[in-house]
Enzyme design. Structure first.
Site, mmCIF file in Angstrom:
data_model
loop_
_atom_site.group_PDB
_atom_site.id
_atom_site.type_symbol
_atom_site.label_atom_id
_atom_site.label_comp_id
_atom_site.label_asym_id
_atom_site.label_seq_id
_atom_site.Cartn_x
_atom_site.Cartn_y
_atom_site.Cartn_z
ATOM 1 N N ASP A 89 24.754 24.272 -14.347
ATOM 2 C CA ASP A 89 24.510 22.879 -14.731
ATOM 3 C C ASP A 89 25.093 21.930 -13.687
ATOM 4 O OD1 ASP A 89 23.163 23.526 -17.012
ATOM 5 O OD2 ASP A 89 24.842 23.174 -18.378
ATOM 6 N N ARG A 117 8.123 0.820 16.402
ATOM 7 C CA ARG A 117 6.957 1.488 16.995
ATOM 8 C C ARG A 117 5.767 0.538 16.961
ATOM 9 N NH1 ARG A 117 3.171 3.434 19.404
ATOM 10 N NH2 ARG A 117 2.356 5.568 19.166
ATOM 11 N N GLN A 128 -0.601 -1.714 6.280
ATOM 12 C CA GLN A 128 -0.458 -1.520 4.838
ATOM 13 C C GLN A 128 -0.343 -0.052 4.424
ATOM 14 O OE1 GLN A 128 -3.736 -3.755 3.142
ATOM 15 N NE2 GLN A 128 -2.473 -5.591 2.921
ATOM 16 N N GLN A 199 4.619 12.051 8.640
ATOM 17 C CA GLN A 199 3.364 11.315 8.793
ATOM 18 C C GLN A 199 3.599 9.940 9.422
ATOM 19 O OE1 GLN A 199 0.907 13.179 8.040
ATOM 20 N NE2 GLN A 199 -0.846 11.834 8.325
ATOM 21 N N ILE A 200 4.651 9.262 8.998
ATOM 22 C CA ILE A 200 4.954 7.937 9.545
ATOM 23 C C ILE A 200 5.343 8.033 11.017
ATOM 24 C CG2 ILE A 200 6.626 6.035 9.440
ATOM 25 C CD1 ILE A 200 6.596 6.414 6.360
ATOM 26 N N GLU A 226 19.570 27.602 -6.446
ATOM 27 C CA GLU A 226 20.069 27.075 -7.725
ATOM 28 C C GLU A 226 18.963 27.061 -8.784
ATOM 29 O OE1 GLU A 226 23.082 26.418 -8.608
ATOM 30 O OE2 GLU A 226 24.160 26.323 -6.711
ATOM 31 N N GLY A 227 18.015 27.972 -8.642
ATOM 32 C CA GLY A 227 16.896 28.056 -9.577
ATOM 33 C C GLY A 227 15.676 27.363 -9.007
#
Length: 245
Positions: A89, A117, A128, A199-200, A226-227
């Site tokens: 937990d 950039r 946008q 991507q940016i 951790e799962g």
């Protein structure tokens, strides 16, 4: 037997080991032990070559007829699974917090890069579709942060209450569901944020000099240890059904 993918196994002096000590089915027959590395029969494998998070080495721990005295047991016999779940937990909440921190770092790097950039005579931050990716990443990071903070506050309150006196907590008076949800959402979230960051940055995001590709590789592991995300889904569903909603 062999336990695989142990973080810092080659550096550790003691291991927490869950071992079956009784005939009861499921977790009730499991006990926890603190096992020193120098006990006979323990060997450490070679560190694995990983995709990311290379600062944390992982290796196998091999046990070959290793004698472990009862004095090294943690808690009562048969309580190992319960102890492990309590630790998980906290661990899952910790991983969720790390994911939020990495996401915030990625967003800050994206803002800095997109603001300088130039493309078509203006910073790409003014386009946008770049703004849309930044908006999605920021919104998801804020949601994950809120979930982590709320769950952490509840965990602190429960720990403080438990320290004040004994007694079995009422149904749902734990953070099993919330910590699983935080880990699940935050680890998936930071993967999406890292993908948008590449991507940016465009081609630069694929080049090691900028560091984005390293974070992209590093965050992939958050959905596994951790799962896995799939395990978190099972826990969330089970706890939701148990609590009645």
């Amino acid at each position: 037997g062999t336990k695989r993918f142990i973080t810092n196994a080659d550096k550790a002096h003691v291991f927490t080991v869950m071992a079956r000590t009784g005939d009861e089915p499921g977790g009730r027959g499991v006990s926890a032990f603190l096992v020193p590395r120098d006990l006979p029969g323990i060997t450490i494998g070679e560190p694995e070559k990983k995709m990311g998070q290379k600062g944390a080495r992982v290796a196998d721990v091999v046990f070959d007829d290793t004698p472990v005295p009862a004095a090294l047991r943690l808690g009562a016999e048969g309580q190992g699974f319960k102890i492990a779940m309590q630790v998980l937990d906290r661990g899952r909440l910790h991983i969720a917090a790390v994911c939020v921190g990495v996401a915030e770092r990625l967003i800050a790097d994206c803002v800095a890069y997109a603001s300088t950039r130039m493309q078509f005579g203006k910073p790409i931050a003014e386009h946008q579709l770049i703004q849309a990716m930044l908006a999605d990443s920021k919104t998801e990071a804020l949601a994950a942060r809120a979930l982590v903070m709320e769950t952490a506050a509840r965990k602190d309150a429960l720990d403080e209450r438990a320290a004040c006196g004994p007694g079995r907590p009422p149904l749902g008076d734990n953070v099993v569901l919330e910590s699983a949800a935080a880990k699940y959402y935050a680890s998936e979230m930071v993967g999406r944020v890292a993908d948008r960051a590449v991507q940016i940055f465009g081609g630069a995001g694929y080049i090691a000099d900028y560091g984005i590709e390293r974070l992209y590789r590093d965050v992939r592991l958050f959905r596994i240890y951790e799962g896995t995300s799939q395990i978190q889904q099972l826990i969330i569903a089970r706890e939701t059904l148990k609590r009645g909603g």
